[in-house]
Design a protein around this motif. Structure first.
Motif, PDB file in Angstrom:
ATOM      1  N   GLY A  92       0.727  -1.233   0.021  1.00 11.30           N
ATOM      2  CA  GLY A  92      -0.033   0.020  -0.024  1.00 11.30           C
ATOM      3  C   GLY A  92       0.697   1.364   0.133  1.00 11.30           C
ATOM      4  N   GLN A  93       2.226   1.165  -0.175  1.00  6.38           N
ATOM      5  CA  GLN A  93       2.895   2.131  -0.296  1.00  6.38           C
ATOM      6  C   GLN A  93       3.267   2.740  -1.657  1.00  6.38           C
ATOM      7  OE1 GLN A  93       7.051   1.961   1.015  1.00  6.38           O
ATOM      8  NE2 GLN A  93       6.957   3.455   2.293  1.00  6.38           N
ATOM      9  N   GLU A 130      -5.065  -6.625 -12.129  1.00  5.00           N
ATOM     10  CA  GLU A 130      -5.178  -6.569 -10.737  1.00  5.00           C
ATOM     11  C   GLU A 130      -3.831  -7.038 -10.063  1.00  5.00           C
ATOM     12  OE1 GLU A 130      -8.762  -8.512  -9.347  1.00  5.00           O
ATOM     13  OE2 GLU A 130      -9.948  -7.063 -10.357  1.00  5.00           O
ATOM     14  N   ASP A 160      -0.431  -6.575  -7.494  1.00  2.00           N
ATOM     15  CA  ASP A 160      -0.343  -6.301  -6.207  1.00  2.00           C
ATOM     16  C   ASP A 160       0.784  -5.382  -6.045  1.00  2.00           C
ATOM     17  OD1 ASP A 160      -2.348  -7.883  -5.091  1.00  2.00           O
ATOM     18  OD2 ASP A 160      -0.845  -9.849  -5.547  1.00  2.00           O
ATOM     19  N   ARG A 220      -2.588   7.501  -6.245  1.00  2.52           N
ATOM     20  CA  ARG A 220      -2.988   7.593  -4.830  1.00  2.52           C
ATOM     21  C   ARG A 220      -4.176   6.588  -4.694  1.00  2.52           C
ATOM     22  NH1 ARG A 220       0.912   8.326  -1.350  1.00  2.52           N
ATOM     23  NH2 ARG A 220      -0.728   7.232  -0.206  1.00  2.52           N
ATOM     24  N   GLY A 221      -5.235   6.561  -5.371  1.00  2.00           N
ATOM     25  CA  GLY A 221      -6.399   5.907  -5.227  1.00  2.00           C
ATOM     26  C   GLY A 221      -6.012   4.480  -5.486  1.00  2.00           C
ATOM     27  N   THR A 259      -3.601   2.812  -3.815  1.00  2.58           N
ATOM     28  CA  THR A 259      -2.777   2.421  -2.619  1.00  2.58           C
ATOM     29  C   THR A 259      -3.680   1.293  -1.692  1.00  2.58           C
ATOM     30  OG1 THR A 259      -3.252   4.283  -1.478  1.00  2.58           O
ATOM     31  CG2 THR A 259      -1.205   4.070  -2.548  1.00  2.58           C
ATOM     32  N   ASP A 260      -5.084   1.283  -1.869  1.00  3.65           N
ATOM     33  CA  ASP A 260      -5.587   0.495  -0.970  1.00  3.65           C
ATOM     34  C   ASP A 260      -5.611  -1.028  -1.683  1.00  3.65           C
ATOM     35  OD1 ASP A 260      -6.960   1.313  -3.170  1.00  3.65           O
ATOM     36  OD2 ASP A 260      -8.967   1.184  -2.384  1.00  3.65           O
ATOM     37  N   ARG A 261      -5.397  -1.245  -2.892  1.00  4.04           N
ATOM     38  CA  ARG A 261      -5.288  -2.473  -3.710  1.00  4.04           C
ATOM     39  C   ARG A 261      -3.809  -3.088  -3.731  1.00  4.04           C
ATOM     40  NH1 ARG A 261      -8.263  -1.295  -8.985  1.00  4.04           N
ATOM     41  NH2 ARG A 261      -7.987   0.780  -8.500  1.00  4.04           N
ATOM     42  N   SER A 291       0.818  -1.753  -3.966  1.00  2.57           N
ATOM     43  CA  SER A 291       1.977  -1.064  -3.847  1.00  2.57           C
ATOM     44  C   SER A 291       2.261  -0.523  -5.297  1.00  2.57           C
ATOM     45  CB  SER A 291       3.051  -1.951  -3.208  1.00  2.57           C
ATOM     46  OG  SER A 291       2.768  -2.824  -2.352  1.00  2.57           O
ATOM     47  N   ASP A 341       4.990   8.170  -0.656  1.00  4.00           N
ATOM     48  CA  ASP A 341       5.393   8.129   0.833  1.00  4.00           C
ATOM     49  C   ASP A 341       6.815   8.315   1.056  1.00  4.00           C
ATOM     50  OD1 ASP A 341       2.392   7.476   1.418  1.00  4.00           O
ATOM     51  OD2 ASP A 341       2.820   5.421   0.141  1.00  4.00           O
TER      52      ASP A 341
END
Lengths: 260, 292
Positions: A30-31, A170, A172, A196-197, A199-201, A203, A219
């Protein structure tokens, strides 16, 4: 730390030229990690190592806790890693939808031989892939150009197609090579938001010239110069780092005015 | 009028065979930038396989199927175990390699099958159909030739345009590196591409052989015409290969019918030179879109 991508002690020599020397970095789940540096600092080589185009002379790559030995580009998709290319690499004589479909193929459940023999399960599979590709196009607001050919589209739209293609599998981990090149500042801001959107899915590791984008999106930042890591840290730390300012020879790192 | 009809019909039958052979060349060129000079002897070998089976008393169709199947296998084997080793190096290496293969396959065929002329049967009549009391130049085998090539072409279009596998094959042909990044197993796609090309080549070998004589170099002339047809169409375009094949078949047939059959090879070369001079990219080229 399961989804961490790490490079440690990576060195690459081309003939006598040192392209990368003992580079280590890691991208946590997520970074967003930015890799910056002046031209010729080794950013592209670093990316090429990360995706298996270039085999490092020394050093290791680790993904999800396992060392990637002899990484080859075609394994990336299976490992959940996607890379976008600076020059986009769209298939010019295939429609936008077909371009994205190639990227969606990781999710095909039927193998090579059933596909060759055209077994019925495959047909269902292909419909599912098509739906997935259309969904990706909709996410990037380019569903209306699904049937068009990339060469007939404006550059920012092509850029979205390339991104949709990289993301439809999709992954990771997304490796973004100069996502903002050739875009206006408004379009760049959109790309920044998009990243930025993600990062919930996943890195993201990105290489970029545009300081604005890097400073607002990342980050963590790693600065390369002549193949060596000269600084790493949060955007604010990087901006204050005298070594970074020296490497950029007075280019204004702080206010984010970009040279190009 | 009678002669024009004869000439056109002969031209079309001949043209579809050139088209098939040109298509085999184009399939490989698109994917690998290699002109496969070994295509002709590969087709010759598979035709011999059919001939051995037919001479052993099996039906023509069994021999036909065996030839196509062995074409598929031979193409895959040549790509995987011969051409693969020079991939990534200069493309000229692979071209020289296919030339070497050309000679090796020739020699092998002469050793295994002998170098004398052997007649190859045709499954359909070789006499022209009768309309009223005139015989037209369309034979049963001619109709079969056109239909067989058309079936294969439709099959290829369905594969490439309609299936996900075809999509991946096209992607690999356009850009291997990007396709690899997207998880396409490019090596497999290339093997399959060579296999399909060799199958199409085998078909043209069988159609040339039908009702004629077979010997180790019976396909060599077809290489020239097939290559001219492929260049005529732009080397990059399957549609171009088909149109080029038909155009060449028709033109050569017209030359043969109205000028003299001894001028046919010369005419083919004149057409080749004219195309290269006037439209070097071929009639259907899309060179601009593709960086080599």
């Amino acid at each position: 730390m399961a989804e961490t991508f790490e490079m440690s002690g990576v060195s690459v020599n081309f003939g006598g030229l040192v392209a990368l020397s003992d580079v280590s970095l890691s991208v946590a789940a997520g970074q967003v990690l930015g890799v910056i540096g002046p031209n010729g600092a080794g950013k592209t080589t670093l990316f090429n190592v990360a995706c298996g185009f270039v085999r490092p002379d020394t050093g290791t790559l680790t993904w999800r806790g396992e060392e990637l030995r002899k990484l080859r580009p075609h394994q990336l998709a299976g490992l959940g890693i996607a890379r976008s290319l600076q020059e986009l690499g769209l298939f010019d004589r295939m429609t936008v939808l077909d371009n994205v479909l190639v990227g969606a193929d990781r999710h095909a459940t039927t193998g090579f031989w059933p596909a060759l023999l055209g077994l019925p399960r495959r047909a269902k599979d292909e419909r599912a892939l098509r739906d997935r590709a259309m969904a990706a196009l909709e996410e990037f607001d380019i569903a209306d150009v699904a049937a068009r050919y990339p060469a007939s589209l404006p550059y920012p739209v092509r850029k979205r197609v390339a991104l949709a293609r990289a993301l439809v599998g999709e992954p990771d981990l997304l490796l973004l090579d100069e996502p903002a090149s050739g875009l206006s500042s408004a379009e760049m801001a959109e790309i920044g938001e998009l990243v930025r959107g993600l990062t919930d899915r996943m890195s993201v590791m990105l290489v970029e010239h545009h300081m604005d984008l890097v400073m607002s999106v990342c980050d963590d930042i790693v600065v390369l110069d002549f193949g060596k890591v000269i600084a790493r840290g949060a955007p604010a730390e990087i901006q204050a780092d005298p070594a970074v300012q020296a490497a950029y020879l007075g280019e204004d790192v702080v206010t984010g005015a970009d040279s190009r | 009028m009678q002669q024009l009809l004869t000439t056109v019909l002969t031209g079309v039958t001949l043209g579809v065979v050139y088209a098939a052979f040109a298509l085999a060349l184009v399939l490989i060129w698109r994917a690998t930038r290699i002109v496969n000079f070994a295509q002709a002897p590969m087709a010759m070998i598979t035709t011999y396989i059919a001939l051995v089976l037919i001479d052993a008393g099996y039906s023509y169709w069994l021999g036909f199927a065996a030839a196509l199947l062995s074409g598929l296998v031979l193409g895959a084997v040549v790509e995987r175990f011969v051409v693969r080793f020079v991939s990534g190096k200069s493309e000229i290496n692979a071209v020289i390699l296919t030339l070497g293969l050309f000679i090796v396959l020739h020699a092998l065929a002469a050793i295994v099958f002998g170098s004398r002329y052997r007649s190859f049967p045709a499954p359909f009549g070789l006499r022209g159909f009768q309309i009223g009391d005139t015989t037209i130049a369309l034979t049963g085998f001619g109709v079969f030739t056109v239909v067989a090539v058309a079936v294969v072409m439709v099959g290829l279009v369905l594969l490439f345009r309609g299936t996900d596998l075809g999509l991946r094959m096209r992607a690999s042909a356009f850009n291997q590196e990007v396709s690899r990044l997207l998880g396409v197993k490019v090596g497999r796609m290339l093997t399959l591409g060579w296999a399909l090309a060799a199958l199409v080549g085998s078909l043209s070998g069988l159609l040339i052989a039908g009702g004629g004589l077979v010997h180790p170099s019976y396909m060599d002339g077809v290489v020239v015409y097939g290559f001219v047809a492929a260049v005529l169409g732009g080397l990059d375009s399957p549609v171009g290969a088909v149109v080029g094949g038909l155009l060449l078949g028709l033109s050569l047939s017209l030359v043969s019918g109205y000028v003299g059959s001894e001028l046919v090879p010369l005419a083919a070369l004149v057409i080749l030179m004219a195309v290269l001079l006037l439209k070097p990219g071929g009639l259907f080229a899309s060179v601009r879109e593709r960086r080599v």
